[in-house]
Write a protein that holds these residues in place. Sequence first.
Motif, mmCIF file in Angstrom:
data_model
loop_
_atom_site.group_PDB
_atom_site.id
_atom_site.type_symbol
_atom_site.label_atom_id
_atom_site.label_comp_id
_atom_site.label_asym_id
_atom_site.label_seq_id
_atom_site.Cartn_x
_atom_site.Cartn_y
_atom_site.Cartn_z
ATOM 1 N N TRP A 179 0.559 -1.236 0.014
ATOM 2 C CA TRP A 179 0.047 -0.097 -0.184
ATOM 3 C C TRP A 179 1.011 1.394 -0.040
ATOM 4 N N LEU A 180 1.767 1.129 0.727
ATOM 5 C CA LEU A 180 3.178 2.410 0.762
ATOM 6 C C LEU A 180 3.229 2.678 -0.588
ATOM 7 N N ASP A 181 3.791 1.561 -1.317
ATOM 8 C CA ASP A 181 4.376 1.660 -2.866
ATOM 9 C C ASP A 181 3.212 2.375 -3.689
ATOM 10 N N TYR A 182 1.896 1.915 -3.722
ATOM 11 C CA TYR A 182 0.999 2.512 -4.377
ATOM 12 C C TYR A 182 0.576 4.063 -4.185
ATOM 13 N N THR A 183 0.813 4.125 -2.745
ATOM 14 C CA THR A 183 0.646 5.521 -2.302
ATOM 15 C C THR A 183 1.417 6.529 -2.964
ATOM 16 N N LEU A 220 10.713 0.401 -2.821
ATOM 17 C CA LEU A 220 10.330 -0.019 -4.416
ATOM 18 C C LEU A 220 9.438 1.211 -4.824
ATOM 19 N N GLY A 221 8.427 1.539 -3.993
ATOM 20 C CA GLY A 221 7.545 2.536 -4.577
ATOM 21 C C GLY A 221 8.414 3.830 -4.994
ATOM 22 N N LEU A 222 9.208 4.273 -4.361
ATOM 23 C CA LEU A 222 10.181 5.321 -4.622
ATOM 24 C C LEU A 222 10.632 5.008 -5.952
#
Length: 645
Positions: free
Chosen positions: A7-11, A423-425
Amino acid sequence: MNIQLGWLDYTILLSYVIFVLGIGWALARYMKTSADFLTSARSIPTWVTGLAFISANLGALELVGMAASGAKYGIATAHFYWVGAIPAMVFLAVFMMPFYYGSKARSVPEYLNMRFDGRVRCLNSIAFAVMTIFASGISMNALAKLLNLLLGWDYNLALWICSGVVLLYVLKGGLTSAIYTEVLQFFMIVLGFAPVVYLGLKDVGGWHRMTTALQGVAQDPGALHLKAAGTHYAANAWTSAWQPLLGGPAANPMGVDIIAMVFGLGFVLSFGYWCTNFLVVQRAMAAKNMTAARNTPLVAAVPKMFFPFLVIVPGMIAVALTSLPDKNYRIPPPVISQANYSKAVAVVKGANPADAAATVTAVGQALGRKVDEQKVEALVADNAKNQLSDQQIQKGLYFSVAEYDYDGVIFSLVQKYCPTGLLGLALTALLASFMSGMAGNVTAFNTVWTYDLYQAYLVKGRSDGHYFWAGRVTTVAGILLSIGAAYFASMYNNAMDIIQLVFGFVNAPLFATFLLGMFWKRTTGTGAFLGLFGGIGASAIFHSLTIATGNAPGVKGGYLHVVSIFPSEMAQNFWLAACAFTVCLVLTLVISLATARTKSDEELKGLVYSLTPKIKAGDLPFYQQPGVIGVILLIGCIILNIIFW
């Protein structure tokens, strides 16, 4: 091989998309004229144009293409910076920006119209428009491949959705929107990729362990299928920038010699790109005054010198990891459908270990790719002994494919090293670079098409509101054409190879035209037009008569007849650029001497170096003058070349 985002990556991803769309909407109220939309009305401060200048080049060309070339060619790829960028950026700032900015031209083709005539402007406009569409398509192809490889998203769906996001914020905020999102992109890339480089170097054992592994690879690259079996280089082929070039094309993985590197890349392609490519020049021309315009390339040159450590080193890490069996990593193979993997799994499960040759052939046919015989035989033997699961067999098949998709290097390292959040970054940094690369090319395309083709030749004398509307329509058309170019770019396994080919066709002969036009007042419009046309034609003929090793005639060259085979596609590109430049230069020179001038010395003031009053630095301190800063930057480049000699 897909990964799951948290959820943090998608955010993080969603926040970036919302933010860039918000920039477009916030700037929309300032878009009142065609100049606001297409040229930012020359109102942007230096630090913004400087970062946008470098960020406009930080799309697929930089992140994907440089990492791919770092794996394919080693540290010699840094020549695209220390030889193929910084000197040309300094030359642009010191010598060429006064002409561009001082002439009040809205684009590079418009400057050509002032210096020569409408024929040269039209030819360059068409060639440049085609080039920007291809460059934009390369960015979006890389992004769609990223989302397909890492997240399992459908390639076509990812391509169209991301293109739609770019369309929305460019359509709202025009060039200004693209420039400010490019600044954001610069910081996203540094924050997103520095951890990947750090973690990769740490995993491989540090810089010394990486270079040691690459020295082993260089002496037998065929063992990893990086080159044809039996190919051998000196131990420093992947780790030394200049020494392998001294041995000639056969002594280095890039397949070039000193002449091709210095003249083909360092002079023709480099100066042709940085000094005549409206995509980057447009950022400097959007600056608020002459001083800011001249400082723009110099500000950009500082981080540019150090970007090899961020974008090339990952490719070198990937090769080192591939050579170390205990790391359980390989440079990604070309994308293979699940259906083909399933067929190959069935072949392995039903294989007779005693008939290894037939099994290897059947597995290769099922996958549709070349395979490593020893790895397939070992997989069959292991399955016969331990009854592997389908997933285990598929993993073994993945490692047995003897081909590489070098564009997948940076994606695979992100996948390997980035946990949730990081990963999200990293994915957001990739998303930013690809989308910004497309936006930069589309904004350059809509300016050239609207001002230099539509207004100049197709529909003259209309209101500014009409051309404002035309710029918006052209933006939509540019996005659609870029999507088509993305499908074409998917045929290549290295983004850098195809983009340098496109630059060879367009920028190399154009630089010859500029060189003579700016520094020789005798150059005529007829000479420039026929020379430029001849240079582009020479590129096409050269490409039709040559291919690179490993390519069949009719694929990436050799369409008419093969008279020369180059060691690599990059070597082919360098010599193509040198040929195009030379043909254009000679034709322009000879034809200009044979034709009459149509413009007087008075008309050429501000357009030709010898007829233009030299710009005074005014009250600027000595150390802030463009010439002084340029010399300091060049000394820095020399030091870096010595360190990695």
